[in-house]
Scaffold this motif. Structure first.
Motif, short mmCIF file in Angstrom:
data_model
loop_
_atom_site.label_atom_id
_atom_site.label_comp_id
_atom_site.label_asym_id
_atom_site.label_seq_id
_atom_site.Cartn_x
_atom_site.Cartn_y
_atom_site.Cartn_z
N GLU A 1 -15.55 -20.93 -5.79
CA GLU A 1 -16.48 -21.76 -5.02
C GLU A 1 -17.29 -23.08 -5.36
OE1 GLU A 1 -15.97 -21.63 -1.79
OE2 GLU A 1 -15.06 -19.79 -1.35
N ILE A 2 -17.25 -24.01 -4.86
CA ILE A 2 -18.30 -24.80 -5.05
C ILE A 2 -19.53 -24.99 -4.39
CG2 ILE A 2 -18.73 -27.39 -5.38
CD1 ILE A 2 -17.04 -26.35 -7.51
N HIS A 3 -20.82 -24.66 -4.98
CA HIS A 3 -21.70 -24.57 -4.02
C HIS A 3 -22.57 -26.18 -3.79
CE1 HIS A 3 -23.04 -20.32 -4.71
NE2 HIS A 3 -21.76 -20.44 -5.33
N GLU B 1 -11.31 -32.10 -0.63
CA GLU B 1 -10.78 -32.72 -1.54
C GLU B 1 -11.38 -32.55 -3.02
OE1 GLU B 1 -8.73 -37.11 -2.84
OE2 GLU B 1 -9.64 -36.90 -1.18
N LEU B 2 -12.75 -32.95 -2.67
CA LEU B 2 -13.58 -32.94 -3.88
C LEU B 2 -13.85 -31.23 -4.28
CD1 LEU B 2 -16.01 -34.21 -5.72
CD2 LEU B 2 -17.66 -33.53 -3.57
N HIS B 3 -14.21 -30.53 -3.50
CA HIS B 3 -14.22 -29.18 -3.85
C HIS B 3 -13.20 -28.49 -4.62
CE1 HIS B 3 -18.16 -28.06 -1.62
NE2 HIS B 3 -18.29 -29.15 -2.23
N THR B 4 -11.79 -29.18 -3.99
CA THR B 4 -10.66 -28.48 -4.73
C THR B 4 -10.59 -29.02 -6.13
OG1 THR B 4 -9.56 -28.65 -2.70
CG2 THR B 4 -8.10 -28.64 -4.51
N LEU B 5 -10.88 -30.17 -6.34
CA LEU B 5 -10.72 -30.90 -7.79
C LEU B 5 -11.71 -30.21 -8.77
CD1 LEU B 5 -10.58 -34.71 -6.91
CD2 LEU B 5 -8.77 -33.22 -8.04
N LEU B 6 -12.87 -29.83 -7.97
CA LEU B 6 -14.13 -29.32 -8.86
C LEU B 6 -13.88 -27.86 -9.21
CD1 LEU B 6 -17.32 -30.94 -7.41
CD2 LEU B 6 -16.16 -31.49 -9.67
N GLN B 7 -13.19 -27.05 -8.09
CA GLN B 7 -12.70 -25.66 -8.32
C GLN B 7 -12.00 -25.50 -9.67
OE1 GLN B 7 -13.25 -24.94 -3.57
NE2 GLN B 7 -11.73 -23.21 -4.80
N SER B 8 -10.95 -26.46 -9.57
CA SER B 8 -9.58 -26.42 -10.21
C SER B 8 -10.34 -26.75 -11.65
CB SER B 8 -8.63 -27.28 -10.08
OG SER B 8 -7.67 -27.59 -11.09
N GLY B 9 -11.10 -27.65 -12.04
CA GLY B 9 -11.66 -28.31 -13.05
C GLY B 9 -12.54 -27.34 -13.75
N GLU C 1 -22.90 -29.00 -6.09
CA GLU C 1 -22.92 -30.56 -6.23
C GLU C 1 -23.97 -31.08 -5.36
OE1 GLU C 1 -21.75 -32.37 -3.42
OE2 GLU C 1 -20.85 -30.85 -2.17
N THR C 2 -24.66 -32.15 -5.24
CA THR C 2 -25.73 -32.76 -4.35
C THR C 2 -25.29 -33.79 -3.91
OG1 THR C 2 -26.70 -34.22 -6.29
CG2 THR C 2 -27.33 -31.66 -6.13
N GLY C 3 -23.75 -33.83 -3.69
CA GLY C 3 -23.28 -35.27 -3.07
C GLY C 3 -23.54 -36.25 -4.03
N GLY C 4 -23.33 -37.53 -3.73
CA GLY C 4 -23.55 -38.80 -4.40
C GLY C 4 -22.28 -39.47 -5.13
N MET C 5 -21.38 -39.93 -4.18
CA MET C 5 -20.25 -40.97 -4.85
C MET C 5 -20.42 -42.30 -4.47
SD MET C 5 -18.01 -38.52 -6.04
CE MET C 5 -16.26 -38.85 -5.65
N VAL D 1 -24.51 -34.47 -9.37
CA VAL D 1 -23.82 -35.48 -8.42
C VAL D 1 -22.27 -35.45 -8.47
CG1 VAL D 1 -25.78 -37.13 -8.43
CG2 VAL D 1 -24.39 -37.38 -10.05
N SER D 2 -21.72 -35.39 -7.55
CA SER D 2 -20.17 -35.40 -7.57
C SER D 2 -19.43 -36.27 -8.55
CB SER D 2 -19.84 -36.07 -6.18
OG SER D 2 -20.29 -35.05 -4.99
N PHE D 3 -19.88 -37.80 -8.64
CA PHE D 3 -19.05 -38.42 -9.48
C PHE D 3 -19.08 -38.20 -11.24
CE2 PHE D 3 -23.16 -40.82 -9.88
CZ PHE D 3 -22.93 -41.28 -11.09
N ALA D 4 -20.52 -37.47 -11.43
CA ALA D 4 -20.73 -37.09 -12.74
C ALA D 4 -19.93 -35.57 -13.15
CB ALA D 4 -22.40 -36.81 -13.06
N LEU D 5 -20.12 -34.84 -11.96
CA LEU D 5 -19.26 -33.60 -12.19
C LEU D 5 -17.78 -33.95 -12.38
CD1 LEU D 5 -20.93 -31.32 -9.37
CD2 LEU D 5 -21.23 -31.01 -12.26
N LEU D 6 -17.21 -35.06 -11.48
CA LEU D 6 -15.74 -35.14 -11.89
C LEU D 6 -15.51 -35.89 -13.35
CD1 LEU D 6 -15.07 -36.75 -8.33
CD2 LEU D 6 -14.29 -34.51 -9.20
N ASP D 7 -16.34 -36.70 -13.69
CA ASP D 7 -16.37 -37.08 -15.04
C ASP D 7 -16.35 -35.76 -16.09
OD1 ASP D 7 -16.58 -39.73 -14.02
OD2 ASP D 7 -18.73 -40.10 -14.63
N LEU D 8 -17.11 -34.91 -15.78
CA LEU D 8 -17.35 -33.88 -16.79
C LEU D 8 -15.73 -32.97 -17.06
CD1 LEU D 8 -18.69 -32.09 -18.61
CD2 LEU D 8 -19.74 -30.92 -16.47
#
Length: 324
Positions: free
Chosen positions: A227-229, A214-222, A199-203, A177-184
């Motif tokens: 690409e983020i699937h 915005e979400l995918h840019t943060l996750l790609q960088s992190g 990511e399966t959504g879920g914020m 889920v998005s928020f948990a991937l951001l936490d990671l």
């Protein structure tokens, strides 16, 4: 019919099977039949997919949407805020769901046994009845990899495993889920070469909502990936769409996305026009395969699609038929 559903190879076959499923559900699904009757639509007058009525998804909250008299094997429920009603998908043949997600995954990503599957789905694991957890648990088992597994609060252990597997060259699927991937990625930055991040959504309720770019840019960088699937699924469906990047989704051959006019729920849009997402999921043979969702989207010329947001409750039009 199940054999035909999962062996569709072209648009003509899809249309043929979809019309047959419509006739079956009109005959055997009381809720759907009542809905069609209120619209004065009968199978004898329906000759193409676009003419099939789409049941508003809210009926899964208030009615038993069933096209089968068989015993219910699983009940999948949506997550709901306190005091809100939840959707219930009553599944009389769990093998239909298994066939759908296993074949769907293989269609887009290949053999599951090639992957280590790491799942970061805390809010789903904390409740019962999640169709996503059911699917991912089976993918973990089918991977036949002892390092596959779920992670709840132990994200430091997940970070170590992710780095070790990637360094080893092991093909890995990190689904979360998005928020948990951001936490990671707040815990640690990665530079992954052999990992698919999905990511399966879920914020909602966990972090501020943000647009996909915005979400995918943060996750790609992190995660250090290009690409983020994404996975597009919901409680009321037994099939999933997948995006391999930029929020452009594809569906397996037994699933199709259309959009409807936001002012007239019974009018199907032309391609490239924003509208409410209507879903045909033929794996929903024993419930309802024709669902008008509350998502907004756009279908492209090649039948890929984007999810652009959701209807506000105040924006939902054409749903005065909800008083069945």
């Amino acid at each position: 019919m199940q054999h035909k559903i999962f062996n569709i190879q072209n648009a003509h076959q899809f249309s043929e099977v979809a019309l047959a499923v419509f006739q079956h559900q009109f005959k055997h699904n009381k809720v759907y039949r009542s809905f069609c009757d209120l619209l004065f639509i009968h199978p004898s007058e329906v000759s193409k997919v676009e003419e099939i009525p789409f049941l508003p998804i809210q009926f899964f909250k208030s009615r038993k949407v069933l096209s089968s008299l068989d015993e219910i094997q699983e009940t999948f429920t949506s997550s709901g805020t306190t005091g809100s009603s939840v959707s219930k998908h009553l599944v009389t043949d769990i093998n239909l769901y298994k066939q759908s997600y296993l074949r769907g995954f293989a269609h887009f990503y290949g053999d599951i046994t090639e992957y280590t599957v790491l799942a970061l789905l805390p809010n789903y694991l904390e409740r019962n009845g999640s169709s996503l957890v059911f699917m991912v648990a089976d993918l973990i088992e089918k991977s036949k990899n002892t390092e596959s597994g779920f992670y709840l609060d132990n994200i430091q252990e997940l970070a170590r495993k992710l780095v070790a597997l990637d360094k080893r060259g092991q093909k890995t699927l990190l689904i979360g889920v998005s928020f948990a991937l951001l936490d990671l990625i707040a815990l640690q930055k990665f530079n992954l070469k052999n990992t698919t991040v999905m990511e399966t959504g879920g914020m909602k309720g966990r972090r501020k909502e943000m647009i996909r770019e915005e979400l995918h840019t943060l996750l790609q960088s992190g995660f250090g990936v290009t690409e983020i699937h994404s996975e597009y699924g919901m409680t009321e469906l037994l099939s999933q769409g997948y995006s391999k990047g930029k929020g452009i989704f594809e569906t397996p051959p037994w699933m199709k996305i259309l959009t409807r006019d936001t002012e007239d729920a019974l009018t199907i849009n032309s391609l490239e026009k924003n509208g409410g997402i209507n879903i045909i999921d033929l794996a929903n043979y024993n419930s309802c395969s024709f669902i008008a969702s509350q998502d907004l989207g756009k279908v492209h010329e090649n039948e890929t699609f984007e999810v652009l947001g959701r209807f506000d409750n105040s924006d939902i039009r054409g749903c005065n038929l909800m008083v069945l």
